[in-house]
Design a protein around this motif. Structure first.
Motif, mmCIF file in Angstrom:
data_model
loop_
_atom_site.group_PDB
_atom_site.id
_atom_site.type_symbol
_atom_site.label_atom_id
_atom_site.label_comp_id
_atom_site.label_asym_id
_atom_site.label_seq_id
_atom_site.Cartn_x
_atom_site.Cartn_y
_atom_site.Cartn_z
ATOM 1 N N MET A 1 24.549 46.488 16.836
ATOM 2 C CA MET A 1 25.681 45.500 16.639
ATOM 3 C C MET A 1 26.816 45.961 17.363
ATOM 4 S SD MET A 1 26.255 42.556 15.259
ATOM 5 C CE MET A 1 27.713 41.505 14.786
ATOM 6 N N GLY A 2 27.260 47.183 17.340
ATOM 7 C CA GLY A 2 28.505 47.689 17.827
ATOM 8 C C GLY A 2 28.221 47.825 19.273
ATOM 9 N N SER A 3 27.026 48.137 19.910
ATOM 10 C CA SER A 3 27.168 47.917 21.356
ATOM 11 C C SER A 3 27.065 46.612 22.160
ATOM 12 C CB SER A 3 25.613 48.835 21.727
ATOM 13 O OG SER A 3 24.372 48.173 21.264
ATOM 14 N N VAL A 4 26.502 45.591 21.302
ATOM 15 C CA VAL A 4 26.496 44.619 21.886
ATOM 16 C C VAL A 4 27.889 44.034 21.944
ATOM 17 C CG1 VAL A 4 25.944 42.109 21.160
ATOM 18 C CG2 VAL A 4 24.383 43.735 20.661
ATOM 19 N N LEU A 5 28.859 44.127 20.755
ATOM 20 C CA LEU A 5 30.065 43.906 20.818
ATOM 21 C C LEU A 5 31.124 44.772 21.936
ATOM 22 C CD1 LEU A 5 30.970 43.734 16.947
ATOM 23 C CD2 LEU A 5 30.772 41.979 18.496
ATOM 24 N N ALA A 6 30.700 45.966 22.063
ATOM 25 C CA ALA A 6 31.223 46.566 23.005
ATOM 26 C C ALA A 6 31.033 46.057 24.539
ATOM 27 C CB ALA A 6 30.922 47.964 23.054
ATOM 28 N N ALA A 7 29.739 45.656 24.702
ATOM 29 C CA ALA A 7 29.381 44.968 25.939
ATOM 30 C C ALA A 7 29.962 43.662 26.124
ATOM 31 C CB ALA A 7 27.741 44.689 26.079
ATOM 32 N N VAL A 8 30.134 42.918 25.319
ATOM 33 C CA VAL A 8 30.777 41.506 25.276
ATOM 34 C C VAL A 8 32.258 41.858 25.456
ATOM 35 C CG1 VAL A 8 31.548 39.586 23.847
ATOM 36 C CG2 VAL A 8 29.281 40.319 23.681
ATOM 37 N N ALA A 9 33.006 42.861 24.950
ATOM 38 C CA ALA A 9 34.385 43.196 25.149
ATOM 39 C C ALA A 9 34.636 43.492 26.410
ATOM 40 C CB ALA A 9 34.881 44.301 24.076
ATOM 41 N N ALA A 10 33.489 44.226 27.018
ATOM 42 C CA ALA A 10 33.738 44.713 28.234
ATOM 43 C C ALA A 10 33.447 43.684 29.704
ATOM 44 C CB ALA A 10 32.896 46.105 28.664
ATOM 45 N N LEU A 11 32.949 42.590 28.998
ATOM 46 C CA LEU A 11 32.471 41.614 30.038
ATOM 47 C C LEU A 11 33.773 41.120 30.835
ATOM 48 C CD1 LEU A 11 30.267 40.064 31.028
ATOM 49 C CD2 LEU A 11 30.578 38.194 29.373
ATOM 50 N N PRO A 12 35.026 40.785 30.521
ATOM 51 C CA PRO A 12 35.887 40.098 30.915
ATOM 52 C C PRO A 12 36.545 41.092 32.127
ATOM 53 C CG PRO A 12 36.384 39.790 28.758
ATOM 54 C CD PRO A 12 35.216 40.427 28.996
ATOM 55 N N ALA A 13 36.592 42.500 32.005
ATOM 56 C CA ALA A 13 36.994 43.423 32.866
ATOM 57 C C ALA A 13 35.839 43.465 33.927
ATOM 58 C CB ALA A 13 37.240 44.938 32.291
ATOM 59 N N ARG A 14 34.759 43.487 33.590
ATOM 60 C CA ARG A 14 33.624 43.611 34.661
ATOM 61 C C ARG A 14 33.719 42.434 35.447
ATOM 62 N NH1 ARG A 14 28.013 45.582 32.622
ATOM 63 N NH2 ARG A 14 27.757 45.843 34.750
ATOM 64 N N LEU A 15 33.966 41.261 34.808
ATOM 65 C CA LEU A 15 33.873 39.910 35.643
ATOM 66 C C LEU A 15 35.213 40.134 36.878
ATOM 67 C CD1 LEU A 15 33.008 37.081 33.099
ATOM 68 C CD2 LEU A 15 31.699 37.964 35.052
ATOM 69 N N TRP A 16 36.400 40.459 36.049
ATOM 70 C CA TRP A 16 37.391 40.630 36.951
ATOM 71 C C TRP A 16 37.394 41.469 38.217
ATOM 72 C CZ3 TRP A 16 41.416 37.706 37.990
ATOM 73 C CH2 TRP A 16 42.511 38.295 38.364
ATOM 74 N N GLN A 17 36.758 42.722 37.861
ATOM 75 C CA GLN A 17 36.238 43.471 38.742
ATOM 76 C C GLN A 17 35.400 43.103 39.939
ATOM 77 O OE1 GLN A 17 37.968 46.219 39.605
ATOM 78 N NE2 GLN A 17 36.700 46.902 41.176
ATOM 79 N N GLY A 18 34.335 42.329 39.545
ATOM 80 C CA GLY A 18 33.568 41.679 40.575
ATOM 81 C C GLY A 18 34.086 40.614 41.409
ATOM 82 N N LEU A 19 35.183 39.895 40.756
ATOM 83 C CA LEU A 19 35.886 38.905 41.589
ATOM 84 C C LEU A 19 36.853 39.770 42.499
ATOM 85 C CD1 LEU A 19 37.030 36.204 38.742
ATOM 86 C CD2 LEU A 19 35.354 35.836 40.758
ATOM 87 N N ARG A 20 37.429 40.666 42.031
ATOM 88 C CA ARG A 20 38.272 41.404 43.091
ATOM 89 C C ARG A 20 37.432 41.916 44.452
ATOM 90 N NH1 ARG A 20 40.665 46.085 41.383
ATOM 91 N NH2 ARG A 20 42.207 45.901 42.983
ATOM 92 N N GLU A 21 36.132 42.401 44.209
ATOM 93 C CA GLU A 21 35.283 42.750 45.036
ATOM 94 C C GLU A 21 34.947 41.750 45.894
ATOM 95 O OE1 GLU A 21 34.348 45.674 45.912
ATOM 96 O OE2 GLU A 21 35.163 47.001 44.329
ATOM 97 N N LEU A 22 34.743 40.549 45.300
ATOM 98 C CA LEU A 22 34.248 39.525 46.058
ATOM 99 C C LEU A 22 35.504 38.963 47.143
ATOM 100 C CD1 LEU A 22 32.041 37.428 43.806
ATOM 101 C CD2 LEU A 22 31.215 38.510 45.942
ATOM 102 N N SER A 23 36.779 38.907 46.464
ATOM 103 C CA SER A 23 37.825 38.498 47.190
ATOM 104 C C SER A 23 38.253 39.285 48.311
ATOM 105 C CB SER A 23 39.054 37.952 46.140
ATOM 106 O OG SER A 23 39.406 39.399 45.834
ATOM 107 N N GLY A 24 37.751 40.754 48.316
ATOM 108 C CA GLY A 24 38.092 41.692 49.192
ATOM 109 C C GLY A 24 39.650 42.522 48.717
#
Length: 67
Positions: A1-24
């Motif tokens: 359960m803790g790893s699932v919560l950690a993955a969910v908590a990390a999702l916004p940062a990963r999405l933001w980094q992905g958007l930064r990469e896509l935008s250049g």
């Protein structure tokens, strides 16, 4: 359960980094890291200088673009 919560908590940062990469947005960061690694002791252009050089290069060498 803790790893699932950690993955969910990390999702916004990963999405933001992905958007930064896509935008250049991370291009300067990668350029500066490469420059420091391959040309130690030489000055690294500022972000403003980098974007200016990039823009000027794209104007000189348009490649394939519509206009």
């Amino acid at each position: 359960m803790g790893s699932v919560l950690a993955a969910v908590a990390a999702l916004p940062a990963r999405l933001w980094q992905g958007l930064r990469e896509l935008s250049g947005e991370t291009r300067y960061e990668r350029f500066a890291a490469h420059r420091r690694r391959t040309h130690p002791g030489e000055p690294v252009p500022s972000a403003r200088e980098f974007w200016r050089m990039l823009s000027e290069d794209e104007e000189r060498n348009p490649g394939s673009r519509c206009c």
